[in-house]
Motif scaffolding. Structure first.
Motif, short mmCIF file in Angstrom:
data_model
loop_
_atom_site.label_atom_id
_atom_site.label_comp_id
_atom_site.label_asym_id
_atom_site.label_seq_id
_atom_site.Cartn_x
_atom_site.Cartn_y
_atom_site.Cartn_z
N PHE A 1 40.27 51.06 41.68
CA PHE A 1 41.01 50.40 40.61
C PHE A 1 42.31 49.80 41.21
O PHE A 1 42.73 48.92 40.91
CB PHE A 1 41.44 51.59 40.04
CG PHE A 1 42.39 51.57 38.67
CD1 PHE A 1 42.02 50.52 37.68
CD2 PHE A 1 43.83 51.76 38.66
CE1 PHE A 1 42.83 50.10 36.68
CE2 PHE A 1 44.52 51.49 37.91
CZ PHE A 1 44.32 50.61 36.78
N TYR A 2 42.57 50.36 42.57
CA TYR A 2 43.85 50.02 42.87
C TYR A 2 43.98 48.92 44.17
O TYR A 2 42.95 48.72 44.91
CB TYR A 2 44.85 51.09 43.67
CG TYR A 2 44.79 52.41 42.88
CD1 TYR A 2 45.99 52.43 42.11
CD2 TYR A 2 44.02 53.49 42.86
CE1 TYR A 2 46.05 53.40 41.19
CE2 TYR A 2 44.31 54.50 42.27
CZ TYR A 2 45.18 54.58 41.33
OH TYR A 2 45.61 55.76 40.42
N TYR B 1 39.46 47.24 31.96
CA TYR B 1 40.24 46.58 32.73
C TYR B 1 39.41 45.37 33.36
O TYR B 1 39.71 44.15 33.20
CB TYR B 1 40.97 47.04 33.93
CG TYR B 1 42.07 47.82 33.58
CD1 TYR B 1 43.52 47.19 33.67
CD2 TYR B 1 42.15 49.21 33.21
CE1 TYR B 1 44.62 48.03 33.41
CE2 TYR B 1 43.38 49.81 32.92
CZ TYR B 1 44.64 49.22 33.00
OH TYR B 1 45.67 50.01 32.63
N THR B 2 38.24 45.56 33.96
CA THR B 2 37.32 44.67 34.59
C THR B 2 36.00 44.83 34.39
O THR B 2 35.43 44.31 33.48
CB THR B 2 37.63 44.78 36.09
OG1 THR B 2 37.54 46.23 36.68
CG2 THR B 2 38.96 44.46 36.63
N ILE B 3 35.09 45.66 34.74
CA ILE B 3 33.91 45.63 34.83
C ILE B 3 33.54 47.01 33.79
O ILE B 3 32.43 47.32 33.39
CB ILE B 3 33.07 46.31 36.22
CG1 ILE B 3 33.58 47.47 36.56
CG2 ILE B 3 33.27 45.11 36.91
CD1 ILE B 3 32.77 47.79 37.89
N GLY B 4 34.58 47.52 33.19
CA GLY B 4 34.39 48.50 32.26
C GLY B 4 33.83 49.95 32.82
O GLY B 4 33.68 50.15 33.90
N PRO C 1 48.53 42.84 36.30
CA PRO C 1 47.32 42.34 36.68
C PRO C 1 47.15 42.40 38.34
O PRO C 1 47.96 42.43 39.13
CB PRO C 1 46.97 41.19 36.33
CG PRO C 1 48.58 40.77 35.98
CD PRO C 1 49.28 41.90 35.87
N ARG C 2 45.67 42.66 38.84
CA ARG C 2 45.44 42.82 40.39
C ARG C 2 46.01 41.43 41.09
O ARG C 2 46.44 41.66 42.19
CB ARG C 2 44.14 43.21 40.55
CG ARG C 2 43.83 44.81 39.94
CD ARG C 2 44.78 45.76 40.80
NE ARG C 2 44.67 47.31 39.95
CZ ARG C 2 45.41 47.42 38.99
NH1 ARG C 2 46.56 46.76 38.70
NH2 ARG C 2 45.17 48.82 38.43
N TRP C 3 45.90 40.42 40.43
CA TRP C 3 45.86 39.28 41.06
C TRP C 3 47.25 39.15 41.37
O TRP C 3 47.86 38.31 42.46
CB TRP C 3 45.33 37.99 40.33
CG TRP C 3 45.99 37.76 39.06
CD1 TRP C 3 45.71 38.01 37.60
CD2 TRP C 3 47.46 36.93 38.67
NE1 TRP C 3 46.36 37.72 36.71
CE2 TRP C 3 47.65 37.17 37.52
CE3 TRP C 3 48.25 36.64 39.42
CZ2 TRP C 3 48.68 36.62 36.74
CZ3 TRP C 3 49.51 35.74 39.05
CH2 TRP C 3 49.74 36.10 37.60
N ASN D 1 47.16 45.23 29.02
CA ASN D 1 47.17 46.40 29.50
C ASN D 1 47.84 47.56 28.80
O ASN D 1 47.37 48.75 28.80
CB ASN D 1 47.49 46.41 31.00
CG ASN D 1 46.60 45.51 31.70
OD1 ASN D 1 45.42 45.41 31.47
ND2 ASN D 1 47.13 45.05 32.92
N MET D 2 48.99 47.23 28.42
CA MET D 2 49.59 48.25 27.64
C MET D 2 49.15 48.65 26.14
O MET D 2 48.83 49.76 25.87
CB MET D 2 51.17 47.80 27.34
CG MET D 2 52.21 48.73 26.58
SD MET D 2 53.74 48.12 26.51
CE MET D 2 54.17 47.54 27.93
#
Length: 539
Positions: A203-204, A239-242, A314-316, A345-346
């Motif tokens: 996740f990180y 967030y991404t792939i669920g 966001p990760r990017w 995200n919030m």
């Protein structure tokens, strides 16, 4: 028998100062409990014994040196010290398979290395190096030639994040073939030095930049040594792939690498995935029915703990590390995109009132993003950005549904953990809360389930030899607690209050907690895993 809190507090203050900022039924137990008649060093007598994996019985535990020499109805010989335990619960010391106690155990301060938040709950063994943070130099982690002593036993992982940090850095890119080979070699080295296996925090950032194939290659290296694949999965939410996709990915990694899979702090995080516990359980059960080894741990809290940037950024926008992230804050085009994704995200985490600052600048501690919003023009996203400009912060994120927590908790392959980290009450109170809330108050599980999930289940899952049970020949890790008084005191606003009700803790035959007060004795040990590979250098 009541806790003497004043006495306890005095002992803690003296120790810490400023440093603190599978067993058988009763009859079989009795048969195997016969010893040679020599006086024991320590005798715990008359308690209700939950041996770990067996039915409870009333009886005695005798200890000589670091081992249990008797577990049965009544010890027939003498002992140098007898501890009456009538009315008490006697259990194996609790094994916590997911903690962030690395800093405490690696501290230069002896009092910190006692890890009293664990001992006062009955935790005698902890796993560190989780979420992909385990140092590849496991020999250093285990204190080789350091002269350190420890309050609790501990095992460690080698971590994907640490491997990537050493070889690649924090960039969003795949490794070259040479870099991947270097990470595999470091994994082999760590496993030869006694790592439990490979841990990931997908996740990180920057671990989130790793694709499945990279993780499989490293997990295969750990598998050659008989290790475990432990993962904070890529997505516990949407967030991404669920959540479902992330669980499937963890199981797939285990299948392709030929390695047991452990899902860290299993949960359904955020409003988008509430109610999905059943689907996750079905996926794990299917994998297990197909012959895979899959299990999980769980902390008994509705709020997770993480970094503010991990929760909202966001990760990017984190590619290149904190300095690069802050530079993007000053780019209007990038900032517009960042703000939009932070708002989403919030939302998925339950809104600004669900995010409580637990670590960071002193003036924001104990406040939610909703509390901070008025000073930011009524905008909670701006409030979060303002905090992040000053420093990284920690948050308690209230994002779980109690029905999902209960659904996971009753599974036989789910064990107790704390995910202990600074600023969250789970460090000081997870085991006490699970007992008080989910055994006594809500009756989600019974007392034996609680004890087994905290002892013999993790001992078996991770092949921790001679621990997790109260039986003759086992290491003498024992907790004695008052079933009427064992309870948490730590809260989200006061997360460093010690739990109550634990009367005695023995670690490797040494009293670490005596009559409810810490003794200051550090009897814990590193627990290196024996590699199954024949390619490790001779010790």
């Amino acid at each position: 028998m009541k806790d003497t809190q004043a006495n306890f507090a005095g002992r803690v203050a003296g120790l810490l100062g400023a440093a603190l900022v599978l067993a058988a039924p009763a009859a079989a137990q009795a048969r195997q409990g016969q010893d040679d008649g020599a006086p024991a060093d320590l005798l715990i007598t008359g308690g209700t014994i939950y041996p770990g994996g067996g039915d409870p019985f009333t009886g005695d535990i005798a200890i000589t040196g670091d081992r249990i020499v008797y577990a049965g109805p009544q010890y027939p010989h003498t002992a140098q010290r007898t501890i009456p335990a009538e009315g008490m619960i006697v259990a194996p010391g609790f094994i916590d398979p997911h903690t962030h106690a690395d800093d405490a155990l690696m501290s230069d301060i002896p009092a910190a290395r006692l890890v009293l938040p664990f001992i006062t709950q009955g935790v005698t063994t902890a796993f560190i190096g989780v979420d992909g943070r385990g140092d590849p130099d496991v020999a250093v982690t285990f204190g080789e030639d350091s002269g350190r002593d420890y309050g609790v036993n501990f095992a460690t992982y080698v971590g994907l994040g640490a491997l990537r940090g050493e070889v690649i850095g924090s960039d969003d890119r795949p490794p070259t073939q040479a870099e991947l080979a270097e990470m595999v070699a470091l994994t082999d080295q760590a496993m030869c030095q006694g790592a439990l296996g490979l841990s990931t925090g997908l996740f990180y950032a920057p671990q989130s930049y790793a694709e499945e194939g990279e993780v499989v290659a490293l997990a295969r290296a750990a598998a050659r040594h008989g290790g475990i694949y432990d993962s904070h999965i890529r997505d516990e939410s949407s967030y991404t792939i669920g959540l479902a996709g992330a669980v499937a990915e963890a199981i797939d990694i285990g299948k392709h690498a030929g390695i047991p899979v452990h899902i860290a702090h299993i949960k359904a995080l955020g409003v988008d995935v509430h109610g999905q516990a059943g689907a996750v359980i079905e996926a794990v059960e299917t994998a297990r029915a197909n012959g895979q080894v899959v299990h999980a741990d769980q902390y008994p809290w509705p709020a997770s703990g993480t970094g503010l940037s991990a929760a909202l950024m966001p990760r990017w926008a984190q590619d290149g590390g904190r300095e690069a992230m802050l530079a993007r804050f000053d780019d209007p085009d990038q900032m517009a995109r960042i703000r939009s994704e932070m708002a989403e995200n919030m939302r998925r985490r339950g809104g600004p009132a669900s995010l409580l600052i637990t670590r960071g600048p002193a003036d924001v501690l104990g406040k939610t993003l909703e509390d901070l919003a008025p000073a930011a023009g009524g905008d909670p996203v701006q409030a979060a950005i303002d905090v992040l400009r000053r420093a990284e912060a920690g948050v308690a994120s209230f994002n779980q549904d109690e029905a999902d927590i209960a659904a996971f908790m009753v599974q036989p392959w789910v064990m107790t953990s704390s995910d202990a980290s600074a600023g969250h009450p789970r460090y000081y109170a997870s085991y006490a809360r699970k007992y008080d809330t989910y055994v006594r108050e809500r009756q989600v599980i019974d007392l034996r389930q609680f004890i087994d999930q905290s002892t013999v289940v993790p001992a078996r899952a991770f092949s921790i030899e001679d621990r997790g049970t109260l039986s003759k020949g086992a290491f003498a890790d024992v907790v004695v607690f008052d079933p009427e008084a064992y309870a948490p005191r730590a809260t989200f606003l006061e997360p460093t209050l010690f739990s109550t009700g634990v009367r005695t803790v023995v670690i490797n035959g040494v009293l670490a907690l005596d009559e409810g007060a810490p003794t200051g004795k550090a009897a814990g040990r590193p627990l290196p895993r024996q590699s199954k590979s024949t390619n490790c250098p001779a010790p």
